[in-house]
Design a protein around this motif. Sequence first.
Motif, PDB file in Angstrom:
ATOM      1  N   GLY A  77       0.729  -1.310   0.032  1.00  0.00           N
ATOM      2  CA  GLY A  77      -0.087  -0.138  -0.041  1.00  0.00           C
ATOM      3  C   GLY A  77       0.947   1.268   0.121  1.00  0.00           C
ATOM      4  N   GLU A  78       2.273   1.246  -0.169  1.00  0.00           N
ATOM      5  CA  GLU A  78       2.927   2.195  -0.485  1.00  0.00           C
ATOM      6  C   GLU A  78       4.059   2.210  -1.275  1.00  0.00           C
ATOM      7  OE1 GLU A  78       4.969   2.517   3.538  1.00  0.00           O
ATOM      8  OE2 GLU A  78       6.556   0.880   2.934  1.00  0.00           O
ATOM      9  N   LEU A  79       4.708   3.209  -1.735  1.00  0.00           N
ATOM     10  CA  LEU A  79       5.580   3.058  -2.853  1.00  0.00           C
ATOM     11  C   LEU A  79       6.904   3.794  -2.507  1.00  0.00           C
ATOM     12  CD1 LEU A  79       5.931   1.947  -5.580  1.00  0.00           C
ATOM     13  CD2 LEU A  79       5.160   4.172  -6.616  1.00  0.00           C
ATOM     14  N   PRO A  80       8.086   3.147  -2.151  1.00  0.00           N
ATOM     15  CA  PRO A  80       9.269   3.626  -1.649  1.00  0.00           C
ATOM     16  C   PRO A  80       9.942   4.137  -2.941  1.00  0.00           C
ATOM     17  CG  PRO A  80       9.438   1.314  -1.407  1.00  0.00           C
ATOM     18  CD  PRO A  80       7.935   1.593  -1.882  1.00  0.00           C
ATOM     19  N   LEU A  81      10.883   4.884  -2.727  1.00  0.00           N
ATOM     20  CA  LEU A  81      11.869   5.304  -3.939  1.00  0.00           C
ATOM     21  C   LEU A  81      12.482   4.203  -4.614  1.00  0.00           C
ATOM     22  CD1 LEU A  81      13.141   8.524  -2.508  1.00  0.00           C
ATOM     23  CD2 LEU A  81      11.321   8.587  -4.284  1.00  0.00           C
ATOM     24  N   GLU A  82      13.034   3.298  -3.790  1.00  0.00           N
ATOM     25  CA  GLU A  82      13.921   2.249  -4.428  1.00  0.00           C
ATOM     26  C   GLU A  82      13.390   0.810  -3.887  1.00  0.00           C
ATOM     27  OE1 GLU A  82      16.965   2.346  -6.385  1.00  0.00           O
ATOM     28  OE2 GLU A  82      16.640   4.470  -6.596  1.00  0.00           O
ATOM     29  N   ILE A  83      13.204  -0.177  -4.911  1.00  0.00           N
ATOM     30  CA  ILE A  83      12.728  -1.418  -4.494  1.00  0.00           C
ATOM     31  C   ILE A  83      13.897  -2.402  -5.171  1.00  0.00           C
ATOM     32  CG2 ILE A  83      10.929  -3.255  -4.800  1.00  0.00           C
ATOM     33  CD1 ILE A  83       8.765  -1.038  -5.157  1.00  0.00           C
ATOM     34  N   ASP A  84      14.341  -3.238  -4.094  1.00  0.00           N
ATOM     35  CA  ASP A  84      15.436  -4.164  -4.395  1.00  0.00           C
ATOM     36  C   ASP A  84      15.035  -5.618  -4.593  1.00  0.00           C
ATOM     37  OD1 ASP A  84      18.169  -5.016  -4.759  1.00  0.00           O
ATOM     38  OD2 ASP A  84      18.178  -5.588  -2.670  1.00  0.00           O
ATOM     39  N   HIS A  85      15.548  -6.367  -5.691  1.00  0.00           N
ATOM     40  CA  HIS A  85      15.212  -7.693  -5.760  1.00  0.00           C
ATOM     41  C   HIS A  85      16.479  -8.429  -4.905  1.00  0.00           C
ATOM     42  CE1 HIS A  85      13.121  -6.659  -9.398  1.00  0.00           C
ATOM     43  NE2 HIS A  85      12.476  -7.808  -9.302  1.00  0.00           N
ATOM     44  N   ILE A  86      15.959  -9.043  -3.773  1.00  0.00           N
ATOM     45  CA  ILE A  86      17.027  -9.532  -2.903  1.00  0.00           C
ATOM     46  C   ILE A  86      17.968 -10.445  -3.631  1.00  0.00           C
ATOM     47  CG2 ILE A  86      17.244 -10.904  -0.831  1.00  0.00           C
ATOM     48  CD1 ILE A  86      14.473  -9.805   0.021  1.00  0.00           C
ATOM     49  N   ASP A  87      17.384 -11.339  -4.489  1.00  0.00           N
ATOM     50  CA  ASP A  87      18.277 -12.470  -4.950  1.00  0.00           C
ATOM     51  C   ASP A  87      18.853 -12.034  -6.272  1.00  0.00           C
ATOM     52  OD1 ASP A  87      16.435 -12.547  -6.944  1.00  0.00           O
ATOM     53  OD2 ASP A  87      15.728 -14.501  -6.818  1.00  0.00           O
ATOM     54  N   ARG A  88      18.679 -10.522  -6.711  1.00  0.00           N
ATOM     55  CA  ARG A  88      19.313  -9.880  -7.707  1.00  0.00           C
ATOM     56  C   ARG A  88      18.725 -10.465  -9.272  1.00  0.00           C
ATOM     57  NH1 ARG A  88      20.774  -5.293  -6.065  1.00  0.00           N
ATOM     58  NH2 ARG A  88      22.831  -4.887  -5.362  1.00  0.00           N
ATOM     59  N   ASP A  89      17.820 -11.440  -9.190  1.00  0.00           N
ATOM     60  CA  ASP A  89      17.040 -11.910 -10.165  1.00  0.00           C
ATOM     61  C   ASP A  89      15.877 -10.777 -10.478  1.00  0.00           C
ATOM     62  OD1 ASP A  89      15.732 -13.475 -12.163  1.00  0.00           O
ATOM     63  OD2 ASP A  89      15.437 -15.093 -11.190  1.00  0.00           O
ATOM     64  N   ARG A  90      16.050 -10.319 -11.675  1.00  0.00           N
ATOM     65  CA  ARG A  90      14.955  -9.189 -12.154  1.00  0.00           C
ATOM     66  C   ARG A  90      13.666  -9.784 -12.432  1.00  0.00           C
ATOM     67  NH1 ARG A  90      19.132  -5.245 -15.469  1.00  0.00           N
ATOM     68  NH2 ARG A  90      20.039  -4.389 -13.446  1.00  0.00           N
ATOM     69  N   SER A  91      13.622 -11.021 -12.892  1.00  0.00           N
ATOM     70  CA  SER A  91      12.543 -11.818 -13.122  1.00  0.00           C
ATOM     71  C   SER A  91      11.709 -12.469 -11.972  1.00  0.00           C
ATOM     72  CB  SER A  91      12.825 -12.685 -14.153  1.00  0.00           C
ATOM     73  OG  SER A  91      13.619 -13.962 -13.716  1.00  0.00           O
ATOM     74  N   ASN A  92      12.436 -12.625 -10.892  1.00  0.00           N
ATOM     75  CA  ASN A  92      11.672 -13.039  -9.849  1.00  0.00           C
ATOM     76  C   ASN A  92      11.067 -11.938  -8.898  1.00  0.00           C
ATOM     77  OD1 ASN A  92      10.888 -14.399  -7.439  1.00  0.00           O
ATOM     78  ND2 ASN A  92      12.905 -14.899  -6.717  1.00  0.00           N
ATOM     79  N   ASN A  93       9.720 -11.724  -9.274  1.00  0.00           N
ATOM     80  CA  ASN A  93       8.822 -10.938  -8.544  1.00  0.00           C
ATOM     81  C   ASN A  93       7.938 -11.145  -7.652  1.00  0.00           C
ATOM     82  OD1 ASN A  93       9.699  -8.440 -10.137  1.00  0.00           O
ATOM     83  ND2 ASN A  93       8.600  -9.222 -11.980  1.00  0.00           N
ATOM     84  N   SER A  94       8.400 -12.228  -6.726  1.00  0.00           N
ATOM     85  CA  SER A  94       7.865 -12.476  -5.554  1.00  0.00           C
ATOM     86  C   SER A  94       7.779 -11.621  -4.395  1.00  0.00           C
ATOM     87  CB  SER A  94       8.467 -14.008  -5.115  1.00  0.00           C
ATOM     88  OG  SER A  94       8.417 -14.227  -3.770  1.00  0.00           O
ATOM     89  N   ILE A  95       6.667 -11.519  -3.980  1.00  0.00           N
ATOM     90  CA  ILE A  95       6.757 -10.271  -2.926  1.00  0.00           C
ATOM     91  C   ILE A  95       7.902 -10.433  -2.007  1.00  0.00           C
ATOM     92  CG2 ILE A  95       5.131 -11.271  -1.477  1.00  0.00           C
ATOM     93  CD1 ILE A  95       5.165  -7.631  -2.391  1.00  0.00           C
ATOM     94  N   HIS A  96       8.235 -11.830  -1.552  1.00  0.00           N
ATOM     95  CA  HIS A  96       9.279 -12.232  -0.444  1.00  0.00           C
ATOM     96  C   HIS A  96      10.583 -11.703  -0.971  1.00  0.00           C
ATOM     97  CE1 HIS A  96       6.007 -14.200   1.260  1.00  0.00           C
ATOM     98  NE2 HIS A  96       5.631 -14.679   0.307  1.00  0.00           N
ATOM     99  N   ASN A  97      10.790 -11.659  -2.294  1.00  0.00           N
ATOM    100  CA  ASN A  97      12.079 -11.211  -2.820  1.00  0.00           C
ATOM    101  C   ASN A  97      12.323  -9.648  -3.152  1.00  0.00           C
ATOM    102  OD1 ASN A  97      14.577 -11.781  -4.130  1.00  0.00           O
ATOM    103  ND2 ASN A  97      13.865 -11.610  -6.234  1.00  0.00           N
ATOM    104  N   LEU A  98      11.325  -8.854  -2.806  1.00  0.00           N
ATOM    105  CA  LEU A  98      11.335  -7.557  -2.922  1.00  0.00           C
ATOM    106  C   LEU A  98      11.356  -6.774  -1.497  1.00  0.00           C
ATOM    107  CD1 LEU A  98       8.378  -7.074  -5.670  1.00  0.00           C
ATOM    108  CD2 LEU A  98      10.893  -7.531  -6.035  1.00  0.00           C
ATOM    109  N   ARG A  99      12.289  -5.770  -1.353  1.00  0.00           N
ATOM    110  CA  ARG A  99      12.648  -4.935  -0.301  1.00  0.00           C
ATOM    111  C   ARG A  99      12.573  -3.666  -0.668  1.00  0.00           C
ATOM    112  NH1 ARG A  99      18.535  -6.758   1.617  1.00  0.00           N
ATOM    113  NH2 ARG A  99      19.404  -6.463  -0.399  1.00  0.00           N
ATOM    114  N   SER A 100      12.225  -2.735   0.321  1.00  0.00           N
ATOM    115  CA  SER A 100      12.449  -1.455   0.205  1.00  0.00           C
ATOM    116  C   SER A 100      13.601  -1.038   0.564  1.00  0.00           C
ATOM    117  CB  SER A 100      11.413  -0.486   1.223  1.00  0.00           C
ATOM    118  OG  SER A 100      11.666   0.689   1.208  1.00  0.00           O
ATOM    119  N   VAL A 101      14.567  -0.238  -0.245  1.00  0.00           N
ATOM    120  CA  VAL A 101      16.035   0.150   0.403  1.00  0.00           C
ATOM    121  C   VAL A 101      16.308   1.406  -0.147  1.00  0.00           C
ATOM    122  CG1 VAL A 101      16.838  -2.326   0.111  1.00  0.00           C
ATOM    123  CG2 VAL A 101      16.907  -0.824  -2.042  1.00  0.00           C
TER     124      VAL A 101
END
Length: 168
Positions: A77-101
């Motif tokens: 429900g929010e949109l940070p300035l930067e969102i990181d793919h934790i495993d560095r795989d840009r095609s892995n858009n699982s919510i568990h692989n995304l974090r605000s940084v």
Amino acid sequence: MTEEQLDFEYFRDTQLHAVDFDTGVLDTIRDVTGPSGKKYKQRRLNVGSINPDGYSRVWCRGSLRMKHRLLYFLYHGELPLEIDHIDRDRSNNSIHNLRSVTRTENNIGIRCKGRKKFTQEELHEICKLIATKSLSDDSIAKMFSCSRIAIMGIRHKRRHKKVADMYF
């Protein structure tokens, strides 16, 4: 509220049919009028297309937007300035692989790889490829095992200006 957030809210309210946060799959639905004038619902499964950088994009209110940012917004429900793919795989858009940084945190993985040092021969070859305009920066970067940003730096004469001036 930013234009991107407005686009994401529009997508959520008018286009979104289903979302699977574990896999990052989005399905859309819209009203369509057929050639005979009959109205029906058109459902599109797993929407998105891959851009040259490997990120998936979706259409939101007439604009192409990054799918991982849309998924993060829909879940949190929010949109940070930067969102990181934790495993560095840009095609892995699982919510568990995304974090605000922060921007700095997002670039740490890139900096850890170190800066590529080009030989003079490599620089000349890169400049020739850039000048022909036959390959994308991403393709050239893969050929020379460096980042796309390094190639862009040469193209825009931010790096290796003396060699780049010889070609363009």
